[in-house]
Motif scaffolding. Structure first.
Motif, PDB file in Angstrom:
ATOM      1  N   ILE A 240       0.659  -1.264   0.099  1.00 30.31           N
ATOM      2  CA  ILE A 240      -0.109  -0.062  -0.109  1.00 30.31           C
ATOM      3  C   ILE A 240       0.905   1.355   0.176  1.00 30.31           C
ATOM      4  O   ILE A 240       0.346   2.114  -0.511  1.00 30.31           O
ATOM      5  CB  ILE A 240      -0.969   0.002   1.261  1.00 30.31           C
ATOM      6  N   LEU A 241       2.062   1.380   0.790  1.00 32.88           N
ATOM      7  CA  LEU A 241       2.919   2.183   0.886  1.00 32.88           C
ATOM      8  C   LEU A 241       3.509   2.753  -0.568  1.00 32.88           C
ATOM      9  O   LEU A 241       3.449   1.864  -1.401  1.00 32.88           O
ATOM     10  CB  LEU A 241       4.080   2.326   1.520  1.00 32.88           C
ATOM     11  N   PRO A 242       3.717   3.871  -0.884  1.00 36.90           N
ATOM     12  CA  PRO A 242       4.549   4.396  -2.016  1.00 36.90           C
ATOM     13  C   PRO A 242       5.784   3.551  -2.368  1.00 36.90           C
ATOM     14  O   PRO A 242       6.382   3.127  -1.560  1.00 36.90           O
ATOM     15  CB  PRO A 242       4.806   5.781  -1.663  1.00 36.90           C
ATOM     16  N   PRO A 243       6.157   3.193  -3.501  1.00 42.56           N
ATOM     17  CA  PRO A 243       7.283   2.047  -3.843  1.00 42.56           C
ATOM     18  C   PRO A 243       8.403   3.143  -3.297  1.00 42.56           C
ATOM     19  O   PRO A 243       9.503   2.096  -3.139  1.00 42.56           O
ATOM     20  CB  PRO A 243       7.095   2.077  -5.215  1.00 42.56           C
ATOM     21  N   GLU A 244       8.540   4.060  -3.217  1.00 40.89           N
ATOM     22  CA  GLU A 244       9.923   4.919  -2.920  1.00 40.89           C
ATOM     23  C   GLU A 244      10.091   4.818  -1.234  1.00 40.89           C
ATOM     24  O   GLU A 244      11.190   5.187  -1.027  1.00 40.89           O
ATOM     25  CB  GLU A 244      10.141   6.377  -3.546  1.00 40.89           C
ATOM     26  N   TYR A 245       9.010   4.440  -0.670  1.00 40.55           N
ATOM     27  CA  TYR A 245       9.377   4.591   0.879  1.00 40.55           C
ATOM     28  C   TYR A 245       9.749   3.298   1.397  1.00 40.55           C
ATOM     29  O   TYR A 245       9.599   2.163   1.050  1.00 40.55           O
ATOM     30  CB  TYR A 245       7.798   4.592   1.467  1.00 40.55           C
ATOM     31  N   ASP A 246      10.805   3.485   2.354  1.00 37.47           N
ATOM     32  CA  ASP A 246      11.540   2.660   3.033  1.00 37.47           C
ATOM     33  C   ASP A 246      10.813   2.145   4.404  1.00 37.47           C
ATOM     34  O   ASP A 246      10.922   2.948   5.189  1.00 37.47           O
ATOM     35  CB  ASP A 246      13.109   3.045   3.294  1.00 37.47           C
ATOM     36  N   ILE A 247       9.905   0.879   4.063  1.00 40.13           N
ATOM     37  CA  ILE A 247       9.309   0.621   5.157  1.00 40.13           C
ATOM     38  C   ILE A 247       9.955   0.274   6.388  1.00 40.13           C
ATOM     39  O   ILE A 247       9.356   0.350   7.702  1.00 40.13           O
ATOM     40  CB  ILE A 247       8.398  -0.767   4.806  1.00 40.13           C
ATOM     41  N   ASN A 248      11.190  -0.131   6.290  1.00 45.12           N
ATOM     42  CA  ASN A 248      12.270  -0.425   7.396  1.00 45.12           C
ATOM     43  C   ASN A 248      12.711   1.026   8.033  1.00 45.12           C
ATOM     44  O   ASN A 248      13.488   0.752   9.158  1.00 45.12           O
ATOM     45  CB  ASN A 248      13.448  -1.413   7.119  1.00 45.12           C
ATOM     46  N   ASN A 249      12.334   2.045   7.476  1.00 44.78           N
ATOM     47  CA  ASN A 249      12.785   3.230   7.883  1.00 44.78           C
ATOM     48  C   ASN A 249      14.365   3.367   8.230  1.00 44.78           C
ATOM     49  O   ASN A 249      14.828   3.793   9.278  1.00 44.78           O
ATOM     50  CB  ASN A 249      11.972   3.742   9.119  1.00 44.78           C
ATOM     51  N   ILE A 250      15.138   2.823   7.494  1.00 46.35           N
ATOM     52  CA  ILE A 250      16.530   2.580   7.765  1.00 46.35           C
ATOM     53  C   ILE A 250      17.325   3.698   6.941  1.00 46.35           C
ATOM     54  O   ILE A 250      17.429   3.621   5.795  1.00 46.35           O
ATOM     55  CB  ILE A 250      17.168   1.454   7.245  1.00 46.35           C
ATOM     56  N   ARG A 251      17.273   4.981   7.591  1.00 49.74           N
ATOM     57  CA  ARG A 251      18.051   6.092   6.982  1.00 49.74           C
ATOM     58  C   ARG A 251      19.647   5.994   6.930  1.00 49.74           C
ATOM     59  O   ARG A 251      19.958   5.380   7.857  1.00 49.74           O
ATOM     60  CB  ARG A 251      17.544   7.423   7.576  1.00 49.74           C
ATOM     61  N   ASP A 252      19.919   6.261   5.766  1.00 47.84           N
ATOM     62  CA  ASP A 252      21.441   6.649   5.684  1.00 47.84           C
ATOM     63  C   ASP A 252      22.026   8.062   5.432  1.00 47.84           C
ATOM     64  O   ASP A 252      23.234   8.169   4.996  1.00 47.84           O
ATOM     65  CB  ASP A 252      22.034   5.571   4.721  1.00 47.84           C
ATOM     66  N   ARG A 253      21.260   8.806   5.584  1.00 50.73           N
ATOM     67  CA  ARG A 253      21.563  10.295   5.115  1.00 50.73           C
ATOM     68  C   ARG A 253      22.601  10.817   6.103  1.00 50.73           C
ATOM     69  O   ARG A 253      22.626  10.613   7.408  1.00 50.73           O
ATOM     70  CB  ARG A 253      20.338  11.210   5.327  1.00 50.73           C
ATOM     71  N   VAL A 254      23.960  11.289   5.655  1.00 47.70           N
ATOM     72  CA  VAL A 254      24.887  12.033   6.200  1.00 47.70           C
ATOM     73  C   VAL A 254      25.334  13.180   5.758  1.00 47.70           C
ATOM     74  O   VAL A 254      25.426  13.229   4.298  1.00 47.70           O
ATOM     75  CB  VAL A 254      26.137  10.819   6.323  1.00 47.70           C
ATOM     76  N   LEU A 255      25.105  14.250   6.582  1.00 45.70           N
ATOM     77  CA  LEU A 255      25.794  15.527   6.017  1.00 45.70           C
ATOM     78  C   LEU A 255      26.840  15.544   5.605  1.00 45.70           C
ATOM     79  O   LEU A 255      28.085  15.144   6.496  1.00 45.70           O
ATOM     80  CB  LEU A 255      25.331  16.511   6.961  1.00 45.70           C
ATOM     81  N   SER A 256      27.534  16.068   4.319  1.00 46.29           N
ATOM     82  CA  SER A 256      28.872  16.243   4.211  1.00 46.29           C
ATOM     83  C   SER A 256      29.477  17.337   4.810  1.00 46.29           C
ATOM     84  O   SER A 256      28.814  18.248   5.400  1.00 46.29           O
ATOM     85  CB  SER A 256      28.961  16.235   2.578  1.00 46.29           C
ATOM     86  N   HIS A 257      30.687  17.568   4.571  1.00 47.18           N
ATOM     87  CA  HIS A 257      31.174  18.581   5.009  1.00 47.18           C
ATOM     88  C   HIS A 257      30.783  20.168   4.395  1.00 47.18           C
ATOM     89  O   HIS A 257      30.638  20.933   5.225  1.00 47.18           O
ATOM     90  CB  HIS A 257      32.963  18.780   5.114  1.00 47.18           C
TER      91      HIS A 257
END
Length: 482
Positions: A240-257
């Motif tokens: 049911i969720l949008p295909p782009e959504y990560d259901i496990n909510n495992i984010r890997d966003r890291v801010l660069s310098h």
């Protein structure tokens, strides 16, 4: 004075010669007491028995001689003996019949000619039918009330669960009879949440509903109302969720310098632009100074935003350069019941000092604006999210909140960033500085030892953690100065 029948039963002649206030004993538990009424002897007869329910001796009236014949009195005694033999207290049985007769018309009883046992069975049948009818009428609201009281226990006293259900579940299906709740109802409920762009809430609601219905399946009377099974497990949330959504909510966003520097410049430019604006009402307001402090403290200490907003000034020691985090305030510490002490680098100490100038006259490092407690961690998250509106699917906008893209970094190429991403960013920077992974995990208040090791190894590795935080602080200071 007690008189016992010599042959088990009193004869008519013996009864006529009875005097006043004599106790008569017949076989089979029949007991009589002689009384003087209008100069005539009357004998009130009782059946004495041991109650199958209370195990105590009790007496029930069988009639008065000579108004009632001894044969009818003895027949009454015999009927009571049969009832006792069935494990029933005849006094309670009589009370039940009286109640039944009071509720039904006398004509109906006379026509049906129900025996005492038939009356009792009919009453029991009606009570059982009434109980089943009440159970069949149980709704989701009642299941939720019992589940949240006995079936789940969270650190916040289940406040978050109650809030989510009050907003997204109970208004939709709360009054629905439990046995009538279907897969279609659950799917519609989840789809409505997804439609407004709250994917994470949809996953949370789906998970909580599975927990609640699974709990109900194992207990009376709920399991009897779920004869068709758990309707929630039939709803496949990932489809049911949008295909782009990560259901496990495992984010890997890291801010660069570069993004860290960009964020620092954005804060400064917003403040300068607002200060020099000709019409401040139409100008974009800068971020609150306390929020800016939260950003830099989070990234430099690797703390969780929830632990930071619960911090009290009495837990921050500027002289010793420490911030004490009680286990109850921190998600990681709460699991292991261990407190944590953060050793402040020059960078982190400076931002704590900036924060102290803003809120040092209060109990909390981040006091709430509308009550005496601390600021809700979600408030900071909402402020950051509202300023990256390009990533939101929410259609509704709130008049009391800002909605713009002033905190979008790298033109949105790397996606949205959150406060928790700052914690990940700081940890990644430590890793790039060559700091041991065990030390990085300890700085994040992660559990890195096995249960046995935690029992025997109690070293705090204070020096190693101090070095790690100092190296991270120096790297952040260097990054912002470039």
């Amino acid at each position: 004075m007690s008189i016992k029948a010599t042959r088990g039963l009193f004869s008519e002649l013996e009864l006529k010669n009875v005097k006043v206030n004599q106790r008569l004993i017949e076989t089979g538990g029949l007991r009589g007491t002689s009384l003087d009424k209008n100069n005539k002897i009357r004998i009130r007869w009782y059946y004495q028995f041991r109650s199958p329910v209370t195990k105590k001796l009790r007496e029930i009236s069988c009639g008065i001689y000579p108004d009632d014949s001894m044969s009818s009195i003895r027949r009454m005694r015999d009927s009571f003996r049969l009832i006792v033999a069935e494990g029933i207290d005849p006094i309670e049985d009589k009370r039940l019949k009286a109640t039944y007769l009071a509720e039904k018309s006398q004509l109906e009883i006379e026509n049906s000619r129900l025996s005492a046992i038939q009356v009792r069975k009919k009453i029991q049948t009606e009570k059982e039918a009434e109980r089943l009818a009440k159970e069949a009428a149980l709704c989701v609201n009642q299941l939720f009330d019992e589940w949240v009281k006995y079936g789940v226990r969270r650190k916040d006293g289940n406040k978050e669960i109650k809030r989510v259900f009050a907003k997204d579940v109970l208004p939709k299906i709360g009054k629905r009879i439990l046995s009538n709740v279907s897969e279609k109802d659950i799917r519609k409920l989840v789809e409505d949440i997804i439609t407004r762009g709250a994917n994470r809430i949809a996953v949370q609601v789906h998970s909580l509903l599975i927990q609640m219905f699974t709990w109900a399946e194992k207990r009376k009377p709920w399991r009897g109302l779920l004869s068709d099974g758990n309707p929630v497990i039939l709803v496949e949330i990932d489809k049911i969720l949008p295909p782009e959504y990560d259901i496990n909510n495992i984010r890997d966003r890291v801010l660069s310098h570069n993004e860290i520097r960009e964020l620092h410049l954005k804060f400064a430019e917003l403040e300068q632009g607002f200060a020099t604006a000709e019409n401040r009402r139409e100008s974009i307001r800068p971020m609150q100074p306390t929020l800016q402090c939260a950003v830099w403290i989070c990234i430099s200490t690797l703390c969780r935003i929830g632990a930071l907003t619960k911090a009290r000034w009495q837990e921050v020691d500027f002289e010793k350069r420490t911030w004490f985090i009680p286990a109850v305030n921190d998600k990681g510490g709460g699991k292991t019941n261990q407190d944590n002490t953060v050793y402040l680098s020059d960078f982190a100490l400076e931002w704590f000092q900036n924060l102290y100038e803003l809120t040092g006259n209060t109990t909390w490092c981040f006091p709430a604006a509308n009550h005496d407690g601390n600021l809700d961690a979600k408030t900071i998250g909402k402020q950051i999210s509202d300023r990256q509106i390009m990533f939101s699917r929410r259609q509704q906008q709130f008049k009391s909140r800002s909605h713009n893209d002033i905190l979008v970094l790298s033109d949105g190429m790397n996606g949205k960033w959150t406060m928790h991403d700052l914690r990940r960013t700081g940890a990644t920077m430590m890793q790039e500085l060559g700091i041991d992974l065990v030390i990085i995990n300890l700085c994040q208040s992660h559990t890195v030892l096995s249960k046995v090791d935690r029992h025997y190894l109690h070293g705090k590795l204070v020096i190693d953690k101090k070095v790690a935080w100092n190296q991270l602080g120096d790297e952040l200071k260097k990054c912002l100065q470039e």
